[in-house]
Write an enzyme that holds these catalytic residues in place. Sequence first.
Site, PDB file in Angstrom:
ATOM      1  N   TYR A   1       0.850  -1.194   0.000  1.00 21.92           N
ATOM      2  CA  TYR A   1       0.000   0.000   0.000  1.00 21.92           C
ATOM      3  C   TYR A   1       0.885   1.243   0.000  1.00 21.92           C
ATOM      4  O   TYR A   1       1.494   1.580   1.011  1.00 21.92           O
ATOM      5  CB  TYR A   1      -0.879  -0.028   1.247  1.00 21.92           C
TER       6      TYR A   1
ATOM      7  N   LYS B   1      -1.567  -1.202  -3.999  1.00 24.85           N
ATOM      8  CA  LYS B   1      -2.648  -0.230  -3.874  1.00 24.85           C
ATOM      9  C   LYS B   1      -2.029   1.148  -3.696  1.00 24.85           C
ATOM     10  O   LYS B   1      -1.122   1.326  -2.871  1.00 24.85           O
ATOM     11  CB  LYS B   1      -3.529  -0.588  -2.672  1.00 24.85           C
TER      12      LYS B   1
END
Length: 312
Positions: free
Chosen positions: A138, A164
Amino acid sequence: MNSRKKFPTGILGFPTAPFNEKGTIDEKALAVNIDFLINEGLSSIFIACGSGEFHAISRAEYQMMVEVAIETTAGRVPVYTGVGGNITDAIELVKLSEDLGADGYLILPPYLIDGEQEGLYQYYKAIVKESELDAILYNRDNAIVNLDTLQRLVDEFPQIVGLKDGLGNMELNLELVQTIGDRLEWLNGMPFAEITMPAYAKIGFNSYSSAMSNYMPHISRLFFDALKEGNEDVVNDIYVNVLLPINSIRKARKGYAVSLIKAGMNIQGFPVENSVRPPCIAVESDHYETLSKIIKKALEKYPAEQKEISNL
């Protein structure tokens, strides 16, 4: 290349942590939330992540949320958990997720420290090497891997299946996508991801986390389908009538990225109180009323198929 199953693309479901009037998590409400997302066609469930107030729940609550997610999905879609914090805690959550039957996990940014690239590499390596579960990195806040670091990690660990992005650095995103390509699934994780998805879709991001799907998933689908089909009129219409007005409220207070989801769900009749745990704050009454009016107009313009909210 690893032999993992195809990672789910499209709109990803991120349930909330529904607190009742006593301030504890309502297990039944959580199951309703998850079941609704699956029935509305979302491709996966990400439990106990940012919208699930990972930062504010206890270990027992975390385990309960994962157990509810596994039981409710019943194999219909993959379940990914949120893990993070210090390395020891993160590894324990990965192993707990594996034991409970999760399909993978999203590594949330570590607390506070803005580490060097070598430090981030060692952090992710220490976590990922402990399990064969699908792992998603992330990029946001204090944990931004560059191309060299990401390339090292994906070359070494086939279980890393996606990245992400919650930063919004499109130059970096282009560098990552163009170099690493379809070795990873690319997820748009920006706050209120529909706002930025037109830009992300053009550079290879095929998935996004949708807060709005918790209460108006049919509009999220309509928007994303129009985006993929190149129907700019529908995309623009939803932007003007739904997305931008809601986003204006979201930006009014810090923490609304979480609490505004619950407010929308509450307005739509889900068994969810408009309550969050500190440091987040609940949506203020005037903002709540404004959101209610926006949702009402949105449903008049884009009516949903009438379905009763399942009580499971």
